[in-house]
Motif scaffolding. Sequence first.
Motif, PDB file in Angstrom:
ATOM      1  N   PRO A   1      -1.047  -7.806   6.347  1.00  0.00           N
ATOM      2  CA  PRO A   1      -0.334  -8.341   5.539  1.00  0.00           C
ATOM      3  C   PRO A   1       1.137  -7.344   5.649  1.00  0.00           C
ATOM      4  CG  PRO A   1      -1.701  -7.041   4.185  1.00  0.00           C
ATOM      5  CD  PRO A   1      -2.119  -7.101   5.542  1.00  0.00           C
ATOM      6  N   LEU A   2       2.352  -7.908   5.311  1.00  0.00           N
ATOM      7  CA  LEU A   2       3.438  -7.269   5.471  1.00  0.00           C
ATOM      8  C   LEU A   2       3.688  -6.340   4.305  1.00  0.00           C
ATOM      9  CD1 LEU A   2       6.181  -6.344   7.353  1.00  0.00           C
ATOM     10  CD2 LEU A   2       6.970  -8.421   6.449  1.00  0.00           C
ATOM     11  N   LEU A   3       3.368  -4.793   4.390  1.00  0.00           N
ATOM     12  CA  LEU A   3       3.674  -4.087   3.163  1.00  0.00           C
ATOM     13  C   LEU A   3       4.547  -2.974   3.137  1.00  0.00           C
ATOM     14  CD1 LEU A   3      -0.313  -3.520   2.589  1.00  0.00           C
ATOM     15  CD2 LEU A   3       1.161  -5.285   1.322  1.00  0.00           C
ATOM     16  N   ALA A   4       5.164  -2.483   1.980  1.00  0.00           N
ATOM     17  CA  ALA A   4       6.193  -1.549   1.977  1.00  0.00           C
ATOM     18  C   ALA A   4       5.509  -0.201   2.291  1.00  0.00           C
ATOM     19  CB  ALA A   4       6.906  -1.578   0.477  1.00  0.00           C
ATOM     20  N   SER A   5       6.355   0.636   2.907  1.00  0.00           N
ATOM     21  CA  SER A   5       6.193   2.079   2.903  1.00  0.00           C
ATOM     22  C   SER A   5       5.704   2.635   1.622  1.00  0.00           C
ATOM     23  CB  SER A   5       7.185   2.931   3.705  1.00  0.00           C
ATOM     24  OG  SER A   5       7.343   3.932   3.273  1.00  0.00           O
ATOM     25  N   ARG A   6       4.884   3.594   1.591  1.00  0.00           N
ATOM     26  CA  ARG A   6       4.638   4.333   0.509  1.00  0.00           C
ATOM     27  C   ARG A   6       5.890   4.929  -0.422  1.00  0.00           C
ATOM     28  NH1 ARG A   6      -0.444   7.625   1.006  1.00  0.00           N
ATOM     29  NH2 ARG A   6       0.704   9.407   1.190  1.00  0.00           N
ATOM     30  N   ASP A   7       6.849   5.408   0.763  1.00  0.00           N
ATOM     31  CA  ASP A   7       7.946   6.064   0.307  1.00  0.00           C
ATOM     32  C   ASP A   7       9.282   5.437   0.117  1.00  0.00           C
ATOM     33  OD1 ASP A   7       6.578   8.433   0.632  1.00  0.00           O
ATOM     34  OD2 ASP A   7       7.087   8.446   2.604  1.00  0.00           O
ATOM     35  N   ASP A   8       9.175   4.068   0.597  1.00  0.00           N
ATOM     36  CA  ASP A   8      10.667   3.487   0.686  1.00  0.00           C
ATOM     37  C   ASP A   8      10.057   1.653   0.409  1.00  0.00           C
ATOM     38  OD1 ASP A   8      12.858   1.989   1.537  1.00  0.00           O
ATOM     39  OD2 ASP A   8      13.078   3.016   3.324  1.00  0.00           O
ATOM     40  N   PRO A   9      10.405   1.317  -0.494  1.00  0.00           N
ATOM     41  CA  PRO A   9      10.062  -0.084  -0.739  1.00  0.00           C
ATOM     42  C   PRO A   9      10.848  -1.134   0.026  1.00  0.00           C
ATOM     43  CG  PRO A   9      11.437   0.704  -2.726  1.00  0.00           C
ATOM     44  CD  PRO A   9      11.091   1.872  -1.888  1.00  0.00           C
ATOM     45  N   ALA A  10      11.944  -0.705   0.644  1.00  0.00           N
ATOM     46  CA  ALA A  10      12.569  -1.526   1.419  1.00  0.00           C
ATOM     47  C   ALA A  10      12.417  -1.447   2.929  1.00  0.00           C
ATOM     48  CB  ALA A  10      14.196  -1.222   1.575  1.00  0.00           C
ATOM     49  N   HIS A  11      11.285  -0.640   3.246  1.00  0.00           N
ATOM     50  CA  HIS A  11      10.997  -0.458   4.479  1.00  0.00           C
ATOM     51  C   HIS A  11       9.315  -0.978   4.773  1.00  0.00           C
ATOM     52  CE1 HIS A  11      10.421   2.418   8.432  1.00  0.00           C
ATOM     53  NE2 HIS A  11      10.264   1.402   8.656  1.00  0.00           N
ATOM     54  N   GLY A  12       9.252  -1.801   5.523  1.00  0.00           N
ATOM     55  CA  GLY A  12       7.584  -2.263   5.555  1.00  0.00           C
ATOM     56  C   GLY A  12       7.295  -2.645   6.915  1.00  0.00           C
ATOM     57  N   ALA A  13       5.937  -2.915   7.067  1.00  0.00           N
ATOM     58  CA  ALA A  13       5.262  -3.330   8.254  1.00  0.00           C
ATOM     59  C   ALA A  13       3.922  -3.964   8.190  1.00  0.00           C
ATOM     60  CB  ALA A  13       5.066  -1.882   9.023  1.00  0.00           C
ATOM     61  N   ALA A  14       3.555  -4.612   9.072  1.00  0.00           N
ATOM     62  CA  ALA A  14       2.227  -5.288   8.926  1.00  0.00           C
ATOM     63  C   ALA A  14       1.401  -4.621   9.845  1.00  0.00           C
ATOM     64  CB  ALA A  14       2.412  -6.844   9.209  1.00  0.00           C
ATOM     65  N   CYS A  15       0.651  -3.865   9.287  1.00  0.00           N
ATOM     66  CA  CYS A  15      -0.399  -3.203  10.256  1.00  0.00           C
ATOM     67  C   CYS A  15      -1.639  -2.490   9.511  1.00  0.00           C
ATOM     68  CB  CYS A  15       0.448  -1.814  11.118  1.00  0.00           C
ATOM     69  SG  CYS A  15      -0.648  -0.835  12.162  1.00  0.00           S
ATOM     70  N   HIS A  16      -2.637  -2.804  10.340  1.00  0.00           N
ATOM     71  CA  HIS A  16      -4.038  -2.100   9.325  1.00  0.00           C
ATOM     72  C   HIS A  16      -3.923  -0.547   9.794  1.00  0.00           C
ATOM     73  CE1 HIS A  16      -5.507  -5.819   8.700  1.00  0.00           C
ATOM     74  NE2 HIS A  16      -5.823  -6.077   9.990  1.00  0.00           N
ATOM     75  N   PHE A  17      -3.216   0.247  10.530  1.00  0.00           N
ATOM     76  CA  PHE A  17      -3.403   1.429  10.949  1.00  0.00           C
ATOM     77  C   PHE A  17      -1.970   1.776  11.261  1.00  0.00           C
ATOM     78  CE2 PHE A  17      -7.495  -0.202  12.583  1.00  0.00           C
ATOM     79  CZ  PHE A  17      -8.286   0.151  11.545  1.00  0.00           C
ATOM     80  N   PRO A  18      -1.148   1.797  10.307  1.00  0.00           N
ATOM     81  CA  PRO A  18       0.234   2.400  10.419  1.00  0.00           C
ATOM     82  C   PRO A  18       0.457   3.558  10.628  1.00  0.00           C
ATOM     83  CG  PRO A  18       0.008   2.038   7.944  1.00  0.00           C
ATOM     84  CD  PRO A  18      -1.518   1.605   8.927  1.00  0.00           C
TER      85      PRO A  18
END
Length: 331
Positions: A303-320
């Motif tokens: 799923p495309l999820l937000a970075s832990r530090d920045d809700p406006a920055h996200g990625a879809a990756c199991h191992f970001p």
Amino acid sequence: MKAPLLRVNNLTVVNRHDIRLVDSVSFSLAAGEMLGLVGESGSGKTVTCRALMRLLPGEGLRLHAGEAWLGQTDIMTLDDRRMTQVRGHQMGMIFQNPASHLNPVMTIGGQIAESRRAHFGAGRREARDAAVELLRQVGIPDPRKRIDHYPHEFSGGMRQRAMIAVALACEPKILIADEPTTALDVTVQVQILRLLMDLRDRLGLAIIMITHDLGVVAQTCDRIAVMYGGRLCEIGAKRPVLAQPLHPYTQGLINCQPVSAGGSGRLKTIQGQPPSAGDFPSGCRFHTRCARAGDVCAAQQPPLLASRDDPAHGAACHFPLQPLSHREGQW
Ligand code: SF4
């Protein structure tokens, strides 16, 4: 992030075999913002934007699902007549090759004036004056004279400027620029990119810049959305995406760039080839090329999820590359 002018939710386009060439793409676009839509050829950038314009090419492509809210209107639900008005007044598009999108047997001024007359009911004189002013705004020298020239009498860079003027004739709020500088030599590329930035800043134009070139977005865009295999794999403001990418594919694109665009200076390539449209691998569509891939990557779409530090920055990756939260973000 500024208030959105356009909000796209779960846009999905399928081909005649019901394969999702664009899969659940969501993003927003604010007035005066330039969003770079980046990815290799076949990643779904152009199909996404053509779907937004409701100009999907033949070939059996059709909108399967999704919304695109322009103010209070979901333009995906408009009938053809109202969508034509939206394309005229609200959204314009420019292309890589202006020669094939300008009318070769009509003067540049005539093409701009025709739009002004059709969309604003302008009289002959008024439409001609507006055409001169638009040519001046996009940096065509001696516009009173050039207005009566035909596209073939313009250089490549001038033709691109002229196409921008034609697109601006209806005073759109949003301009979609599909690889606008790819066919131009480097100095002219810089001029056209400067022009687009100037229009963004001066007119508050919102621009979606489709490009395969991360260097172009590094120079011009406010935010970046990276696409791979028809899906958004990373999105966020330019600085965090380039300085601290979350997704291995974004990191791979950065590594392909010279230093000025955020790369390390040692040019690398991403191993393998992008999947051809309609022949996507299971799970994460990047897993056949990804050095970080684990078993789960081939089995489950991340799923495309937000970075832990920045809700406006996200990625879809199991191992970001940086930790993600468990929240969907605001993009
Ligand atoms: Fe690589 Fe897996 Fe992340 Fe896809 S989900 S980018 S295969 S690590």
